[in-house]
Each structure stands twice: as C-alpha cells, then as structure tokens.
Design an enzyme around this catalytic site. Structure first.
Site, PDB file in Angstrom:
ATOM      1  N   GLU A   1     -38.646   5.243   4.446  1.00  0.00           N
ATOM      2  CA  GLU A   1     -38.844   6.551   3.815  1.00  0.00           C
ATOM      3  C   GLU A   1     -37.959   7.537   4.526  1.00  0.00           C
ATOM      4  O   GLU A   1     -38.012   7.660   5.744  1.00  0.00           O
ATOM      5  CB  GLU A   1     -40.310   7.003   3.960  1.00  0.00           C
ATOM      6  CG  GLU A   1     -41.254   6.307   3.010  1.00  0.00           C
ATOM      7  CD  GLU A   1     -42.713   6.664   3.290  1.00  0.00           C
ATOM      8  OE1 GLU A   1     -42.998   7.827   3.612  1.00  0.00           O
ATOM      9  OE2 GLU A   1     -43.551   5.753   3.207  1.00  0.00           O
TER      10      GLU A   1
ATOM     11  N   ASP B   1     -47.031  19.011   6.819  1.00  0.00           N
ATOM     12  CA  ASP B   1     -46.632  18.351   8.056  1.00  0.00           C
ATOM     13  C   ASP B   1     -47.139  19.045   9.307  1.00  0.00           C
ATOM     14  O   ASP B   1     -47.209  20.269   9.377  1.00  0.00           O
ATOM     15  CB  ASP B   1     -45.098  18.256   8.120  1.00  0.00           C
ATOM     16  CG  ASP B   1     -44.588  17.195   7.163  1.00  0.00           C
ATOM     17  OD1 ASP B   1     -45.018  16.037   7.302  1.00  0.00           O
ATOM     18  OD2 ASP B   1     -43.796  17.531   6.270  1.00  0.00           O
TER      19      ASP B   1
END
Ligand SMILES: Cc1ncc(COP(=O)(O)O)c(C=O)c1O
Lengths: 399, 266
Positions: B55, B66
């Site tokens: 990824e 995040d």
C-alpha cells in the site's frame, strides 16, 4: 417582481447543491447519523425548544438589541445603519447560540465528554461555559499561534474549568485545531460529543449550526419590521466558517434583501497571506465537507492568514459555497489594516469595541455606503465584542 | 462494458495465498518516505522480505484518519515534494519488478484536485490495482467513484462503530478486500485490548470479500491474535516508525517485515 425559487437545503444526503456531504472516516458515520436523528426529532419538539428559548432569554440575554448607529450613519452621510448586537450575548459573541443548542443535544445523546476546536477562543469560551453550566467535561483544541494572540480567552476557558489542549501541527491555527478535534472524536466517539463552532464539517453540522444561529436573523427581521416597517436593503456579516453570517442571512434568503459576506483579505489578495476562501479558493474536500477551499495546485491545503483568529481558516461552510455560486449572496474581502481602522472607527463613533472578525464587516461600509441612497437600510451583524483582541489592537494601533 | 465481471487481481491473489495455507501481509509505505531517491528499491525490498501487498500512501496536508507517525511521514514527504505524479512514477517502476498487488491510499482532496478521471487512468496505466480513500465512505461512494474506476478495486473500511447492516452494505460495495479497522481511532501504535469479538462478528458478516485487519498492529503477537479470524493483516505505523529509526539499508525494517510475515503463516 422576481420570485426566487423556494430554498430548502440541504437535501437528505446533506448536500447544498454539489457542496457539503459527509467526507469522513467510517468511524464517524454512525455518530453523525445518531446526531442527525436526534436533531431532527428535537428540532420540532416543544419541550426542547422551550428549554432552549428559556436559556437564550435567562442565561444568554436574548433577544439582543438592534441598535441604530446614528453617529456611524452620520459619518457616511448616507443610508441608515443598524447593528445587530451579538456582542451583548453572554460570553461576548454569537457562538453561545450554537453551544447552547448543541449541549442540549449532547445531554439527550447521553454523552459525558465534550470536545471543541477554537480559533479566536470565542467558541471555546462558549463551549466551556455551557459545559460548566451543565456539568460536562470539556476539552478545547486550540492552535499555539491562536493561544498566544487570544491569551485572555485561554485563561477564560481554564477559569471555566475546561482543559485547553495546544495544537502544534501545521499552521498551528484553527484548521489544525479542527484536525485534532476530529481525531479525538474518532478515538473517543463512544462518550464524546463534538461541538463544532461554525457551519462547517460533515452533515448534519452545517445545517444544525445554521439552524441554531438563525435566531439572529429571526430576531432581526421582527425588530427591523417593528422599527422601520420594512425589510432592510442590505445585510452585512463577516465570514470565517460562516456561522454568524448564515445566522443572520438565512431567514432572508428568499427575500430581495441584498446579502453580503466579508472575508479576510489579510495582507492582500495578491499575496498568499489571506483567508479569502470564497474569493480565491476552488472546490475541495476538507474537514468532512465539499466546499470552496484555499489549496495549492496539488490539493494540499494552504496555510492562510488573517489578523483575526476567527477568520483564519482555509475552508468555509458548504452552504456559503452554494450561495456564492447561486449568487444569492455576494462575497467580498477587506485587509487586516482596513479591519483595524474599522475597529477604531466604531469604538470612537459608537462606543462599541468590536471583535476583529466583526471589524471586517464594518470596514466594508466604506465601500458600500457611498452607493446607498438616503433611505436605504443596512444591517450589520455585530458578531462579537473586542475585549479578546485588545492585545493585538494595542500592538498595531498607535493612539 | 461494465466492470462488474472483471476479476479482481487483489482478491484473486489473496485467495491463492489463503488456499496455499498462508494469510497475507499488506505493508503500508508513505510515498517517497523516508528517502525520495531510493523509494522504489525500498518498496521492492519490503516485498522481497515478505510483504504480499504493497500500500502506498500519497501525502495530504491534513490526514484526519492518521495518528502522529503517519502524519509525520506525510509531512516529510510533502516537504520533499512528493505528489501524485511522482507516486505514479514509483508505481510504474515497482510494477516492472513484481506481480504482487499494489494499492494506493490517500485522502479525497489531492485526488479531486488531480482530476478524478485522470487519477483512475493513471492507476491503470501505472499498474496499480486498487485504491483506499478513507474519507470517502459508502455514503459518498457513488458520487466520487465514477465509471472510470471500473476494473480498479475500491477498498472500503469497516470500523468498531459500523453496525451489522452497514458491514453487509460495505461488503457489497467493496472490491479487492474489506479493510477491517480493529480500533476506534487513528492509525498508530495503540496499546489497547484487541477487540476479537468484533473481528469475529465481522468475519461472519463479510461474505463477498476477503477481509484484512489493520490499524494498531505492530508485532508478531498482534498478528497471531487476529490471524485466525481474517484473511490477512495490514501494518503501517510500525513499519514507518522503524524506517524513521534507521538511515541506511533499512535492515531492521526488513527484519521486522520478515518476522511479521512469519506470523501470518498458519
Ligand atoms: C466575534 C466573531 N465573529 C465571527 C467569527 C467567525 O466565525 P463565523 O464565520 O462562524 O461566524 C468568530 C469566530 O471565532 C468570532 O469570534
């Protein structure tokens, strides 16, 4: 006479035309749906509205006056200027209207922990205030830059029992405080309600905050009809996220009243130090919404600037993006210096020290008033008082 | 032609691995991090060390989902001028040397700004296979992913707040695999109890797709706990953090990937 089409937005998916929506991580979808459900139930609930109205009246001091600004009017020698006095609300700005509404929702949702982001600190103070009153734990995220330029409000929040969490990422202002608040919410969604301070973020916030702020416009309409027996010709408000503006505009969107929003041109529109999102931005996806956004050519969000912490934000409420494209509202901008001079002008002429955010709308009178005729009425939303800005003003203005 | 019947390279790959008695390890790297110039080599080494799926995160200034580690790597990548164009160049180079699935991950705004159709075209021409955009939930899916995404896997997330009905709906819309987020929170190294019941529930509900578990997985022990209830795991922050701690050859990071891969073999 031109009849505007019926205005009934957002649609059921939270869109104002192509703007708005729910661009958030999956974790937040369920709490947003719960919030929307409870809000739609309570919106028309008699007990809820009575409780909220009671708080507005007995706690916050509503209705706020619509003051005729005689000296300011004489200064321009044209038109007739009224000020909607949100500076006289408890805590000193319109932000309390929304905080009161949302704290009642949080109670219904049985949340025990409240988080908020703040720029100028006015929303942080309003949230800390309602949390104190209702006995809920309060955490306010604030960029480090804003903590220093609005240090008085930081102290106020602490005095009110809130925890102020400094945010040191990015431009260390409102955008970054909002990022951190959203991350907190993603992490603590079970017991936490996020009181967003403006008409931004994912659906249902832009709609809900607008509805809570609409009390400004509803009162204004009644007051001006009583005083002048007609609607105003212009309504003017400053636009950061856009909550005080939409609050006074919304009850007038289907009328002929000319609505004008003023953004922060900072050091000038031809520099990159401004936060005039609707004037210089383009479509983007940010903080859960599709809206105009100040960004670079690669879609990275710009670090923006305004002398007023409450306007220092690269996005804007999605409804304003719609209203701009639809041309129902016109948006202009004024610079830091123009705002400073306007704050001085209003202080001297009317004995009212405005917030620097509000001063942007006042500064636009210089452009607007010469175009008015003698019997044209201009209403300016005086969104907040300037006590919090005295340090900044003192630094910049020699008296 | 509609893309319905195009066989997903990603899900086929996972299926084959599972049939061979292995669960898959998907490793997340931030594009161009830590070093712009040897990123392709790093990615290939990570694949050689045992990653089954790669990824690649393209950076955004305001990564809402995040935690601090990936925020920091994104900031660093942005400072080094990493953008989508460069990321697609990396993918092209990596693709020349591997047949393993490559997935792009990032936020909606850089994609919107790049041009949604152009983004989809470049995914295909660079040889990437799928995309994960965490701030486009199913509610915005149809508005965002138009027909130029036919043939590209659109991997959706389920989280601890996703109810059963919605898990099924997401399984229906997702392709490649379903990304099961193990915790309520942002990416990062979380020291919290593993919610195995939830993973087991989701395993039963996700029937169309393979299911990979991610967020907060940092070592072999974490993997061993989850692995009986999923088809593979995703590791991001632990690898990024390891990369932050070394500056040459990335020996420790490659060792970490090797040990993580060992844990996925049942
Ligand atoms: C007095 C005042 N006016 C205006 C604003 C800008 O926010 P909004 O555009 O949501 O009204 C703020 C924000 O802090 C404020 O404190």
């Amino acid at each position: 006479m031109l009849q505007l089409p019926e205005y009934n937005l957002p649609d059921s998916s939270g869109k104002f035309g192509k703007y708005g929506g729910k661009f958030v991580p999956e974790t937040l979808i369920t709490p947003l749906k719960e919030l929307e459900e409870i809000y739609c139930l309570l919106k028309t609930d008699k007990t809820f509205n009575e409780e909220l109205n009671q708080l507005h009246k007995e706690y916050s001091g509503r209705p706020t006056p619509l003051t005729f600004a005689e000296n300011l009017t004489n200064h321009f020698g044209k038109g007739k200027i009224y000020l909607k006095r949100e500076d006289l609300c408890h805590t000193g700005a319109h932000k309390i209207n929304n905080a009161l509404g949302q704290i009642l929702l949080a109670k219904k949702l049985r949340k025990t922990r409240i988080i908020a982001e703040t720029g100028a600190g006015q929303h942080g103070v309003a949230t800390a205030t309602v949390c104190a009153k209702f006995g809920l734990k309060c955490i306010v995220y604030m960029g480090e830059v804003d903590m220093s330029r609005q240090s008085l409000n930081v102290f106020r929040m602490k005095l009110l029992g809130a925890e102020v969490k400094p945010v040191s990422s990015g431009s260390r202002t409102l955008k970054d405080a909002t990022n951190e608040a959203i991350r907190d919410w993603v992490t603590n969604v079970k017991d936490t309600h996020y009181i967003i301070g403006s008409v931004v973020g994912p659906h249902p916030y832009p709609m809900m905050v607008r509805d809570f702020q609409s009390i400004i416009g509803i009162e204004t309409k009644e007051q001006i009809l009583r005083k002048e027996n007609k609607l105003p010709d212009y309504i003017l408000a400053c636009v950061g996220g856009g909550s005080n503006a939409i609050g006074i505009f919304y009850p007038f969107v289907n009328t002929k009243v000319k609505l004008i929003g003023i953004e922060a041109a900072g050091l000038g529109l031809n520099t990159n130090k401004h936060s005039a999102t609707l004037t210089k931005g383009r479509e983007g996806i940010f903080h859960g919404m599709k809206t105009y956004l100040l960004q670079n050519e690669e879609g990275q969000v710009s670090e923006v600037h305004s002398i007023s912490a409450g306007l220092d934000y690269p996005g804007v409420g999605p409804e304003h993006s719609y209203l701009k494209d639809d041309a129902r509202v016109k948006y202009f901008s004024v610079t830091d210096n123009e705002a400073l001079l306007a704050a001085k002008l209003l202080s001297k002429l009317e004995g009212i020290i405005p917030a620097l955010e509000t001063a942007h709308a006042i500064a636009y009178l210089d452009y607007l008033m010469p175009k008015t005729t003698h019997d044209e009425i201009v209403i300016l939303n005086l969104s907040g008082r300037g006590d919090k800005d005295l340090n900044t003003i003192k630094e910049k203005l020699a008296l | 032609m509609s893309g319905d019947r195009i066989v997903s390279i990603v899900s086929n790959y996972i299926k084959k691995k599972n049939e061979a008695g292995e669960k898959v390890l998907s490793v997340f790297l931030t594009s161009g991090f830590p070093n712009k110039n040897n990123f392709v080599k790093l990615a290939l080494n990570i694949l050689d060390a045992g990653a089954d799926i790669l990824e690649i995160g393209f950076p955004f200034s305001d990564p809402l989902a995040d935690g601090p580690i990936i925020q920091a790597s994104s900031q660093e990548a942005l400072k080094n001028g990493i953008n989508l164009q460069i990321t697609f160049k990396y993918v092209k180079e990596i693709r020349k040397n591997t047949n393993k699935p490559i997935i792009l991950m990032g936020y909606a705004n850089p994609v919107l700004s790049y041009g949604i159709d152009r983004f989809a075209d470049d995914i295909k021409s660079s040889g990437a296979n799928g995309v994960i955009i965490p701030d486009v939930p199913i509610d915005e899916f149809d508005n965002f992913f138009n027909s130029s995404f036919d043939g590209i896997d659109k991997i959706l997330l389920i989280t601890p707040t996703t109810n059963e009905e919605r898990v099924k709906e997401i399984d229906g819309k997702s392709s490649g695999f379903v990304y099961c987020v193990s915790i309520s929170g942002t990416t990062g190294l979380h020291n919290i109890d593993k919610n195995l019941e939830l993973i087991q529930r989701n395993q039963k509900l996700v029937t169309k797709n393979k299911m990979l578990v991610g967020f907060g997985i940092s070592n072999e022990d974490d993997i061993k706990k989850y692995i009986p209830y999923c088809d593979g795991v995703i590791v991001g922050s632990a690898v990024i953090k390891s990369l932050m701690n070394e500056n040459k050859n990335y020996i420790q990071t490659l060792d970490l990937v090797k040990s993580l891969k060992t844990a996925t073999n049942i």
